[in-house]
Design a protein around this motif. Structure first.
Motif, PDB file in Angstrom:
ATOM      1  N   ASP A 229      -5.086  76.461  44.096  1.00  0.00           N
ATOM      2  CA  ASP A 229      -3.546  76.296  44.125  1.00  0.00           C
ATOM      3  C   ASP A 229      -3.653  74.551  45.248  1.00  0.00           C
ATOM      4  O   ASP A 229      -4.187  74.715  46.070  1.00  0.00           O
ATOM      5  N   LEU A 230      -2.680  73.447  44.359  1.00  0.00           N
ATOM      6  CA  LEU A 230      -2.977  72.147  45.086  1.00  0.00           C
ATOM      7  C   LEU A 230      -3.235  72.029  46.432  1.00  0.00           C
ATOM      8  O   LEU A 230      -3.606  70.653  47.136  1.00  0.00           O
ATOM      9  N   GLY A 231      -2.048  73.149  46.525  1.00  0.00           N
ATOM     10  CA  GLY A 231      -1.554  72.505  48.208  1.00  0.00           C
ATOM     11  C   GLY A 231      -2.481  73.126  48.716  1.00  0.00           C
ATOM     12  O   GLY A 231      -2.225  73.284  50.246  1.00  0.00           O
ATOM     13  N   HIS A 232      -3.269  73.784  49.028  1.00  0.00           N
ATOM     14  CA  HIS A 232      -3.901  74.467  49.545  1.00  0.00           C
ATOM     15  C   HIS A 232      -5.103  74.169  49.735  1.00  0.00           C
ATOM     16  O   HIS A 232      -6.305  74.547  49.999  1.00  0.00           O
TER      17      HIS A 232
ATOM     18  N   ASN B  70     -11.604  66.378  48.781  1.00  0.00           N
ATOM     19  CA  ASN B  70     -11.340  65.906  46.620  1.00  0.00           C
ATOM     20  C   ASN B  70     -11.812  67.394  46.273  1.00  0.00           C
ATOM     21  O   ASN B  70     -12.924  68.016  45.852  1.00  0.00           O
ATOM     22  N   ILE B  71      -9.771  67.632  45.819  1.00  0.00           N
ATOM     23  CA  ILE B  71      -9.995  68.506  45.008  1.00  0.00           C
ATOM     24  C   ILE B  71     -10.245  68.403  43.454  1.00  0.00           C
ATOM     25  O   ILE B  71     -11.443  69.507  42.776  1.00  0.00           O
ATOM     26  N   GLU B  72     -10.979  67.130  42.729  1.00  0.00           N
ATOM     27  CA  GLU B  72     -11.753  67.081  41.327  1.00  0.00           C
ATOM     28  C   GLU B  72     -12.747  67.648  41.773  1.00  0.00           C
ATOM     29  O   GLU B  72     -13.310  68.044  40.667  1.00  0.00           O
ATOM     30  N   GLN B  73     -13.560  67.641  42.772  1.00  0.00           N
ATOM     31  CA  GLN B  73     -15.034  68.047  42.589  1.00  0.00           C
ATOM     32  C   GLN B  73     -15.003  68.895  42.887  1.00  0.00           C
ATOM     33  O   GLN B  73     -15.921  70.100  41.789  1.00  0.00           O
ATOM     34  N   ILE B  74     -13.977  70.445  43.742  1.00  0.00           N
ATOM     35  CA  ILE B  74     -13.982  71.790  43.478  1.00  0.00           C
ATOM     36  C   ILE B  74     -14.249  71.530  42.090  1.00  0.00           C
ATOM     37  O   ILE B  74     -13.943  72.876  41.399  1.00  0.00           O
ATOM     38  N   VAL B  75     -13.283  70.957  41.616  1.00  0.00           N
ATOM     39  CA  VAL B  75     -13.089  71.681  40.224  1.00  0.00           C
ATOM     40  C   VAL B  75     -14.286  71.837  39.057  1.00  0.00           C
ATOM     41  O   VAL B  75     -14.670  72.540  38.056  1.00  0.00           O
ATOM     42  N   GLY B  76     -14.227  70.248  39.585  1.00  0.00           N
ATOM     43  CA  GLY B  76     -15.809  70.188  38.773  1.00  0.00           C
ATOM     44  C   GLY B  76     -16.923  71.374  39.133  1.00  0.00           C
ATOM     45  O   GLY B  76     -17.390  72.246  38.379  1.00  0.00           O
ATOM     46  N   ARG B  77     -17.052  71.899  40.710  1.00  0.00           N
ATOM     47  CA  ARG B  77     -17.931  73.318  40.934  1.00  0.00           C
ATOM     48  C   ARG B  77     -17.766  74.403  40.162  1.00  0.00           C
ATOM     49  O   ARG B  77     -18.388  74.518  39.922  1.00  0.00           O
ATOM     50  N   LEU B  78     -16.570  74.376  39.370  1.00  0.00           N
ATOM     51  CA  LEU B  78     -16.185  75.922  39.726  1.00  0.00           C
ATOM     52  C   LEU B  78     -16.215  75.490  38.259  1.00  0.00           C
ATOM     53  O   LEU B  78     -16.780  77.176  38.281  1.00  0.00           O
ATOM     54  N   LEU B  79     -16.236  75.139  37.622  1.00  0.00           N
ATOM     55  CA  LEU B  79     -15.901  74.891  35.914  1.00  0.00           C
ATOM     56  C   LEU B  79     -17.652  74.921  35.633  1.00  0.00           C
ATOM     57  O   LEU B  79     -18.267  75.806  34.694  1.00  0.00           O
ATOM     58  N   HIS B  80     -18.278  74.213  36.803  1.00  0.00           N
ATOM     59  CA  HIS B  80     -20.169  74.168  36.476  1.00  0.00           C
ATOM     60  C   HIS B  80     -20.060  76.331  36.758  1.00  0.00           C
ATOM     61  O   HIS B  80     -21.382  76.884  35.187  1.00  0.00           O
TER      62      HIS B  80
ATOM     63  N   GLY C 240      -7.701  79.681  36.925  1.00  0.00           N
ATOM     64  CA  GLY C 240      -6.395  78.774  37.272  1.00  0.00           C
ATOM     65  C   GLY C 240      -5.937  77.724  38.404  1.00  0.00           C
ATOM     66  O   GLY C 240      -6.471  77.694  38.894  1.00  0.00           O
ATOM     67  N   PHE C 241      -4.294  77.810  37.876  1.00  0.00           N
ATOM     68  CA  PHE C 241      -4.014  76.584  39.199  1.00  0.00           C
ATOM     69  C   PHE C 241      -2.618  76.963  39.328  1.00  0.00           C
ATOM     70  O   PHE C 241      -1.436  77.553  38.518  1.00  0.00           O
ATOM     71  N   HIS C 242      -2.388  76.878  40.598  1.00  0.00           N
ATOM     72  CA  HIS C 242      -0.783  76.799  40.703  1.00  0.00           C
ATOM     73  C   HIS C 242      -0.637  75.508  41.273  1.00  0.00           C
ATOM     74  O   HIS C 242      -1.341  74.966  42.390  1.00  0.00           O
ATOM     75  N   PHE C 243      -0.315  74.686  40.233  1.00  0.00           N
ATOM     76  CA  PHE C 243       0.330  73.751  40.716  1.00  0.00           C
ATOM     77  C   PHE C 243       1.348  73.064  41.248  1.00  0.00           C
ATOM     78  O   PHE C 243       2.736  73.739  41.334  1.00  0.00           O
ATOM     79  N   ASN C 244       1.520  71.930  41.871  1.00  0.00           N
ATOM     80  CA  ASN C 244       3.006  71.488  42.785  1.00  0.00           C
ATOM     81  C   ASN C 244       2.356  70.077  43.977  1.00  0.00           C
ATOM     82  O   ASN C 244       0.883  69.791  43.450  1.00  0.00           O
ATOM     83  N   GLY C 245       2.663  69.244  44.647  1.00  0.00           N
ATOM     84  CA  GLY C 245       2.625  68.519  45.131  1.00  0.00           C
ATOM     85  C   GLY C 245       2.605  68.341  46.104  1.00  0.00           C
ATOM     86  O   GLY C 245       3.265  68.822  46.777  1.00  0.00           O
ATOM     87  N   SER C 246       1.588  67.934  47.324  1.00  0.00           N
ATOM     88  CA  SER C 246       1.641  67.783  48.463  1.00  0.00           C
ATOM     89  C   SER C 246       1.035  66.547  49.238  1.00  0.00           C
ATOM     90  O   SER C 246       0.304  65.276  48.605  1.00  0.00           O
TER      91      SER C 246
ATOM     92  N   TYR D  98       0.788  66.618  52.670  1.00  0.00           N
ATOM     93  CA  TYR D  98       0.665  66.771  54.536  1.00  0.00           C
ATOM     94  C   TYR D  98      -0.190  68.272  54.180  1.00  0.00           C
ATOM     95  O   TYR D  98      -1.273  68.904  54.537  1.00  0.00           O
ATOM     96  N   GLY D  99       0.660  69.061  53.987  1.00  0.00           N
ATOM     97  CA  GLY D  99      -0.136  70.821  53.813  1.00  0.00           C
ATOM     98  C   GLY D  99       0.327  71.682  52.228  1.00  0.00           C
ATOM     99  O   GLY D  99       0.955  70.724  51.553  1.00  0.00           O
ATOM    100  N   ASP D 100       0.891  72.394  52.696  1.00  0.00           N
ATOM    101  CA  ASP D 100       1.263  73.503  51.172  1.00  0.00           C
ATOM    102  C   ASP D 100       2.738  73.168  50.951  1.00  0.00           C
ATOM    103  O   ASP D 100       3.911  74.003  51.409  1.00  0.00           O
ATOM    104  N   ASP D 101       2.899  72.050  50.796  1.00  0.00           N
ATOM    105  CA  ASP D 101       4.560  71.396  50.602  1.00  0.00           C
ATOM    106  C   ASP D 101       5.090  71.256  49.541  1.00  0.00           C
ATOM    107  O   ASP D 101       6.224  71.545  49.343  1.00  0.00           O
ATOM    108  N   ASP D 102       4.283  72.313  48.402  1.00  0.00           N
ATOM    109  CA  ASP D 102       4.977  72.758  47.195  1.00  0.00           C
ATOM    110  C   ASP D 102       5.489  71.577  46.690  1.00  0.00           C
ATOM    111  O   ASP D 102       7.537  72.621  46.580  1.00  0.00           O
ATOM    112  N   LEU D 103       6.084  70.402  46.824  1.00  0.00           N
ATOM    113  CA  LEU D 103       6.852  69.275  45.988  1.00  0.00           C
ATOM    114  C   LEU D 103       6.509  69.906  44.445  1.00  0.00           C
ATOM    115  O   LEU D 103       5.551  70.382  44.014  1.00  0.00           O
ATOM    116  N   THR D 104       6.922  68.565  43.966  1.00  0.00           N
ATOM    117  CA  THR D 104       7.021  68.243  42.533  1.00  0.00           C
ATOM    118  C   THR D 104       5.997  68.099  41.794  1.00  0.00           C
ATOM    119  O   THR D 104       4.514  67.501  43.219  1.00  0.00           O
ATOM    120  N   THR D 105       4.771  68.301  40.977  1.00  0.00           N
ATOM    121  CA  THR D 105       3.425  68.187  41.064  1.00  0.00           C
ATOM    122  C   THR D 105       3.329  66.961  40.248  1.00  0.00           C
ATOM    123  O   THR D 105       4.333  65.713  39.619  1.00  0.00           O
TER     124      THR D 105
END
Ligand code: LRH
Ligand code: MN
Length: 426
Positions: free
Chosen positions: A251-254, A260-270, A276-282, A284-291
């Protein structure tokens, strides 16, 4: 709501400008050897699941300002998501949250889903709230609880979620645990982890062989000292403990600030454990704003890692669940969701434009500037005409939000459901 014919009429009024912008982009990409129709087909095939808990106005502890015309039951939620899918042809499934959306009349729901060309992609369990008639409280946790009766109650709830999902042909259980502590000393970290692992194993054993369990991590909230599953590493370790059908849900807000979320994504793919993803925008925190509304370049870098992994035959990762998880405090929920899907498809398209051969050469040759410029070139390419063309070719609207406004959908929903109808969810 809005007819196919109305969508075509609205497209007709936008066609000339669209054709001009699309032709310019298509010719530019063609000059660079990019197969435009292939990109369009990939974008058209990219489908995002809409959360059943985000069709009403969200709120915070400080207040909630209902938009009016909110769906009052699962049937009306399916109608609203059907409308989104008719507009953008890119939202063909629903993530359900139990008990907020317990399916009652399954045959009628299956009929309604079929009429709206929708499916149920996943069921989300909820052991972060006590239900009125609940024998034990989740105040001090659920799957990690010190009392086996509470753990068994939470395990049974997750098994019930699987059974609700099976009735509607879902194949994924999403588990997010609010379990944690607010003060030092309150919880024994190792025992809480072990109890959670064993509880998840009981749930995993009762999952059909063709199901997937997604384990969602979160660093804080509703607990503010520790969470039992705070980060990707903990979720990953639990997936390894459970088995091949368990993967990590990002979840992008978590994430804590500057992660560096993109590195986490690269690592998990590896590791082949990105579920999968919970897409949202943030901000500060788990703001759940528009992606993509706050950090569009980071969102692009995440999709760059995804496309890099998805196009590399060496990566053995299962197909990914693309889901939105948002809450709408000041926007019309349906417009916010339309914006999020636009942002997801636009960002995915930009990542498809990255010249991966040249990028690998620059990376292997340690040509720092060229490597970065190759990414920025794709990120700064205005691909909106390409996304619009993909939606048009799929029978959708060239501009879904303009079509939603032009058809006065919210006004129609308020007329039908009233100004004070409240949707279940966050
Ligand atoms: C927790 C979370 C989780 C859901 C809830 C609606 O913050 O992201 O995915 O269960 O939001
Ligand atoms: Mn989430």
């Amino acid at each position: 709501m809005i007819s196919e014919q109305r969508i075509q009429e609205l497209n007709h009024s936008l066609q000339d400008d669209h054709q001009f912008r699309f032709n310019f982009l298509a010719e530019w990409l063609d000059r660079r050897g990019i197969a435009v129709q292939e990109i369009i087909d990939q974008v058209a095939a990219f489908q995002v699941a809409i959360p059943s808990w985000a069709l009403g106005t969200g709120g915070t502890r400080f207040g909630r300002f209902p938009a009016g015309g909110e769906p009052r039951n699962l049937e009306e939620k399916i109608e609203d998501i059907g409308l989104l899918h008719r507009l953008n042809r890119s939202s063909d499934s629903i993530s359900l949250h139990i008990p907020w959306d317990i399916p009652k009349d399954v045959p009628a729901l299956q009929q309604l889903l079929a009429e709206n060309s929708l499916t149920i992609d996943s069921v989300n369990s909820n052991t972060f709230q006590d239900q009125p008639d609940q024998p034990f409280s989740y105040k001090f946790g659920s799957l990690c609880h010190t009392d086996a009766s509470v753990r068994n109650l939470a395990i049974q709830h997750n098994i019930d979620c699987i059974n609700y999902g099976k009735a509607l042909d879902a194949k994924t259980l999403t588990v997010w645990l609010a379990d944690g502590s607010n003060f030092p000393g309150q919880q024994h970290f190792r025992r809480a982890y072990q109890r959670t692992a064993e509880s998840l194993a009981s749930i995993y054993e009762s999952m059909p062989a063709d199901w997937t369990m997604l384990i969602e991590y979160k660093p804080y909230e509703p607990h503010f000292y520790s969470m039992v599953i705070p980060d990707w590493g903990t979720s990953y370790s639990l997936c390894q403990y459970l088995g091949q059908n368990a993967q990590v849900l990002v979840d992008l807000g978590h994430h804590l600030p500057n992660t560096n979320i993109e590195q986490i994504v690269g690592r998990l793919l590896h590791f082949g454990r990105l579920g999968g993803f919970h897409f949202n925008g943030s901000m500060y925190g788990d703001d759940d704003l528009t992606t993509g509304s706050i950090k569009p370049y980071q969102f692009f870098l995440i999709f760059n890692e995804l496309v890099d992994g998805m196009t590399d035959p060496a990566v053995k990762n299962p197909s990914l669940a693309w889901m939105i998880d948002a809450s709408h405090n000041t926007k019309d929920p349906l417009e916010d969701l339309l914006q999020s899907v636009q942002s997801i498809l636009t960002t995915y398209t930009k990542a498809l434009l990255v010249n991966r051969v040249a990028l690998s050469q620059a990376q292997e040759g340690n040509d720092v500037v060229v490597a970065e410029e190759l990414l920025k070139d794709a990120f700064q390419t205005d691909v909106r005409p390409l996304v619009a063309e993909a939606m048009r070719q799929s029978g959708g609207a060239l501009d879904p939000i303009a079509a939603y406004r032009a058809a006065h959908i919210r006004e129609g929903l308020i007329q039908k459901r009233g100004k004070l109808s409240i949707a279940t969810g966050l």
